[in-house]
Design a protein around this motif. Structure first.
Motif, PDB file in Angstrom:
ATOM      1  N   LYS A 179       0.887  -1.147   0.000  1.00 50.66           N
ATOM      2  CA  LYS A 179       0.164   0.050   0.052  1.00 50.66           C
ATOM      3  C   LYS A 179       0.819   1.118   0.102  1.00 50.66           C
ATOM      4  O   LYS A 179       1.773   1.340   0.544  1.00 50.66           O
ATOM      5  N   ALA A 180       0.582   2.167  -0.635  1.00 54.52           N
ATOM      6  CA  ALA A 180       1.067   3.416  -0.792  1.00 54.52           C
ATOM      7  C   ALA A 180       0.535   4.666  -0.842  1.00 54.52           C
ATOM      8  O   ALA A 180      -0.858   4.633  -1.509  1.00 54.52           O
ATOM      9  N   TYR A 181       0.536   5.743  -0.018  1.00 47.32           N
ATOM     10  CA  TYR A 181      -0.194   6.996   0.083  1.00 47.32           C
ATOM     11  C   TYR A 181       0.673   8.226  -0.269  1.00 47.32           C
ATOM     12  O   TYR A 181       1.718   8.301   0.386  1.00 47.32           O
ATOM     13  N   VAL A 182       0.398   8.754  -1.379  1.00 47.64           N
ATOM     14  CA  VAL A 182       1.300  10.274  -1.823  1.00 47.64           C
ATOM     15  C   VAL A 182       0.399  11.197  -1.191  1.00 47.64           C
ATOM     16  O   VAL A 182      -0.622  11.618  -1.579  1.00 47.64           O
ATOM     17  N   ILE A 183       1.421  11.921  -0.366  1.00 48.45           N
ATOM     18  CA  ILE A 183       0.514  13.189   0.279  1.00 48.45           C
ATOM     19  C   ILE A 183       1.331  14.471  -0.061  1.00 48.45           C
ATOM     20  O   ILE A 183       2.329  14.475  -0.740  1.00 48.45           O
ATOM     21  N   ARG A 184       0.590  15.553   0.125  1.00 42.16           N
ATOM     22  CA  ARG A 184       1.352  16.796   0.042  1.00 42.16           C
ATOM     23  C   ARG A 184       2.833  17.095   0.903  1.00 42.16           C
ATOM     24  O   ARG A 184       2.534  16.745   2.006  1.00 42.16           O
ATOM     25  N   PRO A 185       3.508  17.723   0.236  1.00 42.81           N
ATOM     26  CA  PRO A 185       4.715  18.051   0.857  1.00 42.81           C
ATOM     27  C   PRO A 185       4.525  18.706   2.204  1.00 42.81           C
ATOM     28  O   PRO A 185       3.766  19.945   2.066  1.00 42.81           O
ATOM     29  N   GLY A 186       5.020  18.320   3.335  1.00 42.90           N
ATOM     30  CA  GLY A 186       5.065  19.379   4.671  1.00 42.90           C
ATOM     31  C   GLY A 186       3.378  18.932   5.373  1.00 42.90           C
ATOM     32  O   GLY A 186       3.472  19.402   6.569  1.00 42.90           O
ATOM     33  N   SER A 187       2.911  17.916   4.861  1.00 39.42           N
ATOM     34  CA  SER A 187       1.601  17.470   5.723  1.00 39.42           C
ATOM     35  C   SER A 187       1.753  16.536   6.505  1.00 39.42           C
ATOM     36  O   SER A 187       0.569  15.880   6.945  1.00 39.42           O
ATOM     37  N   ASP A 188       2.710  15.921   6.573  1.00 38.67           N
ATOM     38  CA  ASP A 188       2.800  14.628   7.399  1.00 38.67           C
ATOM     39  C   ASP A 188       2.381  14.752   8.776  1.00 38.67           C
ATOM     40  O   ASP A 188       1.729  13.739   9.450  1.00 38.67           O
ATOM     41  N   ALA A 189       2.581  15.685   9.504  1.00 42.03           N
ATOM     42  CA  ALA A 189       1.992  16.054  10.828  1.00 42.03           C
ATOM     43  C   ALA A 189       0.552  16.029  10.855  1.00 42.03           C
ATOM     44  O   ALA A 189      -0.123  15.491  11.734  1.00 42.03           O
ATOM     45  N   HIS A 190       0.235  16.605   9.805  1.00 42.17           N
ATOM     46  CA  HIS A 190      -1.448  16.556   9.706  1.00 42.17           C
ATOM     47  C   HIS A 190      -1.978  15.418   9.377  1.00 42.17           C
ATOM     48  O   HIS A 190      -3.146  14.950  10.143  1.00 42.17           O
ATOM     49  N   LEU A 191      -1.371  14.471   8.566  1.00 39.20           N
ATOM     50  CA  LEU A 191      -1.886  12.877   8.445  1.00 39.20           C
ATOM     51  C   LEU A 191      -1.696  12.304   9.901  1.00 39.20           C
ATOM     52  O   LEU A 191      -2.693  11.669  10.140  1.00 39.20           O
ATOM     53  N   ALA A 192      -0.698  12.494  10.480  1.00 41.43           N
ATOM     54  CA  ALA A 192      -0.629  12.037  11.727  1.00 41.43           C
ATOM     55  C   ALA A 192      -1.679  12.317  12.646  1.00 41.43           C
ATOM     56  O   ALA A 192      -2.227  11.314  13.502  1.00 41.43           O
ATOM     57  N   ILE A 193      -2.048  13.708  12.858  1.00 40.49           N
ATOM     58  CA  ILE A 193      -3.075  13.999  13.612  1.00 40.49           C
ATOM     59  C   ILE A 193      -4.568  13.087  13.273  1.00 40.49           C
ATOM     60  O   ILE A 193      -5.367  12.968  14.051  1.00 40.49           O
ATOM     61  N   ALA A 194      -4.794  13.342  11.954  1.00 40.46           N
ATOM     62  CA  ALA A 194      -5.878  12.902  11.275  1.00 40.46           C
ATOM     63  C   ALA A 194      -6.116  11.389  11.805  1.00 40.46           C
ATOM     64  O   ALA A 194      -7.129  10.858  12.061  1.00 40.46           O
ATOM     65  N   LEU A 195      -4.958  10.457  11.644  1.00 38.71           N
ATOM     66  CA  LEU A 195      -5.056   9.163  12.267  1.00 38.71           C
ATOM     67  C   LEU A 195      -5.160   8.974  13.721  1.00 38.71           C
ATOM     68  O   LEU A 195      -6.091   8.132  13.944  1.00 38.71           O
ATOM     69  N   MET A 196      -4.655   9.976  14.557  1.00 44.97           N
ATOM     70  CA  MET A 196      -5.051   9.866  15.862  1.00 44.97           C
ATOM     71  C   MET A 196      -6.564  10.096  16.304  1.00 44.97           C
ATOM     72  O   MET A 196      -7.040   9.525  17.153  1.00 44.97           O
ATOM     73  N   LYS A 197      -7.040  10.943  15.432  1.00 46.48           N
ATOM     74  CA  LYS A 197      -8.513  11.367  15.578  1.00 46.48           C
ATOM     75  C   LYS A 197      -9.262   9.885  15.338  1.00 46.48           C
ATOM     76  O   LYS A 197     -10.245   9.671  16.199  1.00 46.48           O
ATOM     77  N   ILE A 198      -8.877   9.254  14.229  1.00 45.33           N
ATOM     78  CA  ILE A 198      -9.687   8.095  13.839  1.00 45.33           C
ATOM     79  C   ILE A 198      -9.420   6.839  14.898  1.00 45.33           C
ATOM     80  O   ILE A 198     -10.232   6.217  15.246  1.00 45.33           O
ATOM     81  N   PHE A 199      -8.220   7.030  15.282  1.00 46.34           N
ATOM     82  CA  PHE A 199      -8.003   5.944  16.331  1.00 46.34           C
ATOM     83  C   PHE A 199      -8.790   6.189  17.566  1.00 46.34           C
ATOM     84  O   PHE A 199      -9.485   4.921  18.110  1.00 46.34           O
ATOM     85  N   LEU A 200      -9.037   7.264  18.137  1.00 40.15           N
ATOM     86  CA  LEU A 200      -9.725   7.475  19.081  1.00 40.15           C
ATOM     87  C   LEU A 200     -11.207   7.211  18.893  1.00 40.15           C
ATOM     88  O   LEU A 200     -11.959   6.620  19.687  1.00 40.15           O
ATOM     89  N   GLU A 201     -11.552   7.548  17.853  1.00 40.02           N
ATOM     90  CA  GLU A 201     -12.931   7.552  17.412  1.00 40.02           C
ATOM     91  C   GLU A 201     -13.511   6.152  17.118  1.00 40.02           C
ATOM     92  O   GLU A 201     -14.464   5.705  17.777  1.00 40.02           O
ATOM     93  N   GLN A 202     -12.469   5.282  16.452  1.00 38.44           N
ATOM     94  CA  GLN A 202     -12.986   3.930  16.419  1.00 38.44           C
ATOM     95  C   GLN A 202     -12.585   2.876  17.549  1.00 38.44           C
ATOM     96  O   GLN A 202     -12.806   1.785  17.392  1.00 38.44           O
TER      97      GLN A 202
END
Length: 593
Positions: A179-202
């Motif tokens: 699996k591969a995900y291509v994201i916008r440069p500099g948005s790694d922190a944003h993606l990590a935060i989004a994943l944490m929100k889903i971890f708590l939600e789920q």
């Protein structure tokens, strides 16, 4: 026994015939550089001292260096060295002379400092998974890491396991992952935060290693739509990645490139938190160099005197502060931002440059004084890795050519008539003190050749803070220059074997020739169109030169949150000839050149 000393995760270990050990950590194979090291050792060598391009006696060169040093103030001297050789006696111990006299030093921030500090802010250490921990993981997430080229033994360890890659382009590692995900440069922190929100939600999050209530309060400040827009992924993709993390519980390998990007330290720190939020202890790997207990400060003498420092990303733009630049273990004309200004300052007579190097590097070629160095194949040293836990005593396997860093330091000290315990301490005694926390002695190391260390620090419960606010996380608006490893080169090394690579910029929309322009200036480059996002400009770290200038010359990096330079900065392409827009007979516009 001898270990490769280069700036590389793997730190391969070889026998006296220079064959890779069949046991750990090298497992019988090495890279294309390791296979050609013996050949390279005989090429492009500096075999004499040189003064203004003419061969001179070594003592004459030492005498001139000492005289020049006496003519200036200590703070007008800058010594630059880095990770061209990870030997404790090559990189660290010689800095004692320069630190003692009050010269300026760099802050050693160019590569990994930002990520180290970002992770340490949460765990108190940046020490992560050990090789034996990695063996126990059934999957891996390579985050901003071109592991297939730059971490070959780590890649081999996971090649038959489930692999996820997150990057700003479809890298070779991404192409070979499940699996591969291509994201916008500099948005790694944003993606990590989004994943944490889903971890708590789920309900994926566990309270074992993180204060989940505090984390929830920090996460509530971020709107999911804002995060998705920043990352440039669909919500289904981010939720899929969160599900994969929860199901496969991968080891998270954080590439050094993360720290050099926008929001670098926060990105590294937040990515390292992901396994902790899922209750996975020691579930990340960045670099383990700070966890072995080696006292690098003692080796450099900074336990006795704290040197004045300048940011590595700022050296090229502050040369007017210095009159003497002493370089070893480094090639700053090519590898530092604005490094081409060193050449200009030397040629104009404003800067006196001394280079100690086994090879005729680009920096050595413009130096006023060049001192011949010995390679790692020709001298005793102690080598550590920032991946595996083995300390190695390097036994020479080739006749010595030139002088070692310790020998040169002592020659200059003697010529300056300096006397101090820091300079007089036997280097092996100094190494013995520096490695005492590892539980290993020099006597044992010399007897066995290689000894396994135990980490003195280990990540435990993680602190949620420092957690950024939405206002702290900005994003580039234009095109971003990104670098990655090439399998045949270590930064600017190995051009002797594989040839010099001219600057080629890969882009999703440009083809032909033009100029690459950044905060530090512009250079002419060749442009090749490829499968890349429109806002990403990609170059191999070995393809740095264009008309005698380095691509790094266009960079004038600001500092990130934790002090490291932002090298993946905004740049722009100016086509040559430029694209012009002309009206056609229908009144619409079309482009022509």
């Amino acid at each position: 026994m001898i270990a490769c000393t280069r700036d590389c995760y793997d730190t391969c270990v070889f026998n006296e015939e220079y064959q890779p050990l069949k046991d750990e950590p090298t497992f019988g194979f090495t890279c294309s550089r390791g296979r050609t090291d013996l050949r390279r050792n005989e090429m492009n060598r500096v075999d004499s001292a040189y003064l203004e391009g003419k061969q001179v006696d070594l003592r004459q060169a030492i005498s001139l260096i000492a005289r020049k040093m006496r003519e200036v103030k200590p703070e007008e001297i800058l010594h630059v060295e880095y990770d061209g050789n990870q030997g404790l006696l090559t990189w660290y111990y010689p800095a004692r002379l320069w630190n003692l006299i009050g010269a300026f030093s760099t802050d050693y921030s160019i590569c990994s400092l930002e990520g180290h500090e970002g992770i340490k802010a949460h765990y108190g250490t940046s020490m992560g998974a050990l090789p034996e921990d990695m063996e126990g993981f059934s999957s891996v997430a390579f985050w901003g890491s071109e592991a297939v080229f730059s971490f070959i033994h780590g890649w081999r360890m996971f090649k038959d396991k489930y692999k996820i890659t997150i990057d700003v382009r479809m890298s070779e590692t991404a192409k070979r992952s499940e699996k591969a995900y291509v994201i916008r440069p500099g948005s790694d922190a944003h993606l990590a935060i989004a994943l944490m929100k889903i971890f708590l939600e789920q309900g994926y999050a566990k309270p074992d290693l993180v204060d989940l209530e505090l984390l929830r309060r920090r996460l509530d400040l971020f709107d999911m739509d804002y995060l998705l827009n920043a990352v440039n992924l669909e919500e289904d993709q981010v939720r899929e990645l969160a599900d994969l993390y929860a199901y496969y519980r991968p080891l998270t390998v954080i590439g050094f490139a993360i720290g050099r990007s926008w929001n670098g330290g926060h990105s590294a720190g937040l990515i390292s938190l992901l396994p902790a939020v899922l209750g996975i202890k020691r579930g990340f790997y960045y670099s383990n160099s700070g966890g072995w207990g080696i006292d690098f400060q003692y080796l450099r003498g900074t336990h006795f005197i704290q040197p004045k420092t300048i940011g590595m990303g700022e050296v090229g733009y502050n040369l007017d502060r210095f009159k003497i630049l002493f370089v070893w273990n480094s090639n700053p004309v090519v590898t530092l931002p604005g490094g081409d200004r060193i050449r200009e300052a030397v040629e104009s007579g404003k800067l006196f440059l001394v280079v100690h190097d086994p090879f005729w590097s680009e920096t050595a070629k413009v130096a006023n004084v060049v001192i011949p160095g010995a390679t790692f194949l020709e001298k005793e040293d102690v080598v550590y890795s920032y991946w595996h836990p083995y300390l190695v005593y390097n036994t020479p396997i080739r006749p010595k050519r030139g002088v070692t860093e310790v020998e040169l330091m002592r020659m200059i000290s003697k010529e300056l008539e300096l006397s101090h315990p820091l300079l007089e301490e036997d280097p092996w005694d100094a190494v013995n003190v520096a490695i005492r926390k590892t539980g290993i002695t020099i006597e044992e190391l010399k007897r066995k050749g290689m000894v396994k260390m135990k980490p003195v620090t280990s990540p435990g419960r993680a602190n949620v803070d420092p957690f950024p606010s939405p206002q702290e996380l900005d994003l580039p608006r234009g095109e971003v220059l990104v670098f990655s490893a090439h399998p045949n080169y270590t930064n600017s090394q190995f051009t002797e074997v594989y040839g010099k690579r001219e600057a080629v910029i890969y882009s999703g929309k440009y083809e032909g020739e033009g100029f690459l322009e950044g905060r530090g200036g512009r250079i002419r480059v060749k442009l090749v169109k490829g499968d890349l996002p429109e806002n990403v400009l990609f170059v191999y770290k070995s393809s740095l030169l264009s008309e005698g200038k380095s691509i790094n010359s266009v960079l004038k990096p600001p500092r990130n949150r934790f002090g490291g330079p932002r090298l993946n900065d905004e740049v722009r392409i100016i086509l040559d000839p430029p694209i012009r827009f002309e009206p056609d007979i229908t009144g619409r516009s079309h482009s022509s050149t």
